[in-house]
Design a protein around this motif. Sequence first.
Motif, PDB file in Angstrom:
ATOM      1  N   ILE A 151       0.859  -1.192   0.000  1.00  0.00           N
ATOM      2  CA  ILE A 151       0.000   0.000   0.000  1.00  0.00           C
ATOM      3  C   ILE A 151       0.890   1.234   0.000  1.00  0.00           C
ATOM      4  CG2 ILE A 151      -1.769   1.295   1.281  1.00  0.00           C
ATOM      5  CD1 ILE A 151      -2.837  -1.327   0.196  1.00  0.00           C
ATOM      6  N   GLU A 152       0.663   2.105  -0.969  1.00  0.00           N
ATOM      7  CA  GLU A 152       1.526   3.288  -1.129  1.00  0.00           C
ATOM      8  C   GLU A 152       1.196   4.349  -0.091  1.00  0.00           C
ATOM      9  OE1 GLU A 152       4.688   4.688  -2.491  1.00  0.00           O
ATOM     10  OE2 GLU A 152       3.894   3.077  -3.749  1.00  0.00           O
ATOM     11  N   TYR A 153       2.208   4.795   0.615  1.00  0.00           N
ATOM     12  CA  TYR A 153       2.081   5.958   1.490  1.00  0.00           C
ATOM     13  C   TYR A 153       2.882   7.088   0.859  1.00  0.00           C
ATOM     14  CZ  TYR A 153      -0.032   3.758   5.643  1.00  0.00           C
ATOM     15  OH  TYR A 153      -0.872   3.154   6.527  1.00  0.00           O
ATOM     16  N   PRO A 154       2.519   8.333   1.129  1.00  0.00           N
ATOM     17  CA  PRO A 154       3.309   9.413   0.538  1.00  0.00           C
ATOM     18  C   PRO A 154       4.706   9.447   1.164  1.00  0.00           C
ATOM     19  CG  PRO A 154       1.739  10.287   2.121  1.00  0.00           C
ATOM     20  CD  PRO A 154       1.441   8.823   2.003  1.00  0.00           C
ATOM     21  N   PRO A 155       5.704   9.882   0.392  1.00  0.00           N
ATOM     22  CA  PRO A 155       7.018  10.059   1.009  1.00  0.00           C
ATOM     23  C   PRO A 155       6.930  11.199   2.024  1.00  0.00           C
ATOM     24  CG  PRO A 155       6.994  10.991  -1.206  1.00  0.00           C
ATOM     25  CD  PRO A 155       5.667  10.327  -0.997  1.00  0.00           C
ATOM     26  N   ILE A 156       7.576  11.028   3.155  1.00  0.00           N
ATOM     27  CA  ILE A 156       7.499  12.056   4.200  1.00  0.00           C
ATOM     28  C   ILE A 156       8.855  12.743   4.330  1.00  0.00           C
ATOM     29  CG2 ILE A 156       7.017  12.501   6.650  1.00  0.00           C
ATOM     30  CD1 ILE A 156       4.603  11.304   5.359  1.00  0.00           C
ATOM     31  N   ILE A 157       8.844  14.066   4.213  1.00  0.00           N
ATOM     32  CA  ILE A 157      10.062  14.840   4.515  1.00  0.00           C
ATOM     33  C   ILE A 157       9.652  16.028   5.381  1.00  0.00           C
ATOM     34  CG2 ILE A 157      12.073  16.046   3.645  1.00  0.00           C
ATOM     35  CD1 ILE A 157      11.906  14.569   1.053  1.00  0.00           C
TER      36      ILE A 157
END
Length: 264
Positions: free
Chosen positions: A132-138
């Motif tokens: 399941i794709e999660y957004p990249p977090i920065i």
Amino acid sequence: MAFVVDIPPLGTARPSDAQLAAWEAQLWEEGYLVLPGALPAPAVQHFAERFKHMPREMGYGTNSLVRLFEWGPDFVHLLENEPVITLMERILGKNLHIIALQGHRMFKGNEVLRWHSDEVYLERRADVPDSIEYPPIINVINCHYYLTDVPEELGPTQVVPGSHRACRQPRPEDGDPPHWRGKGPVSLTVKAGDCVMYSNQAWHRGSPNTTDQTRLAVVPAYARRFVAQRFWPFLNYHLSRDILDACTPRQRELLGEHGRGAYG
Ligand SMILES: O=C(O)CCC(=O)C(=O)O
């Protein structure tokens, strides 16, 4: 009280928009980036010399000196070094601040060998599969300005590409070393003056230093404004007015003195 020290020559050239876009894309895609020659050679020498006169530790273990902005305005000026600051502003917002300003002294026996995310801001529940794709977090970018060359034997920082999308800490089933979606870690071997930067969500560690030398770096951690600052010992830490008064308004904001916001 800040000491009177020289400010070494720092980078002043703002990068082109095309260059910034390429760096930003790599950070969002892979979670890390290496900027060669980000710190001018005289500044590398300057900060290496400064480290020699600092105590063995500052209450936080032998591998991390803390709150380097207390040691003089040279460390504050470093926060505005180009091209790093413009890239940080682009990704984290103009009202970014630092949450820590450490010095790393990694020698054989005190390395941070455990694979980890520093914190997890959006936690993948245990029942949500990795497919399941999660957004990249920065939200926080750790920047390591190396003051020494870092070949493999000096225990470079290692990062697992793309793992800032994992949204969880590495688990035993990810392997040793851990892999994220088929990719294992990269060893960020660098030259003195290079800057290694990575989202603090990415799985990373310091690899074993098998030499008798120490890996040295100045390590500002830049963050979005909403991320709380972590100036050791955290609770009741008071950033002295003397230090702030010696700063420009921009430097004061980078140290955390912001204008009025939603919470007063
Ligand atoms: O040694 C390194 O480069 C990484 C250090 C680290 O992961 C940490 O201080 O949390």
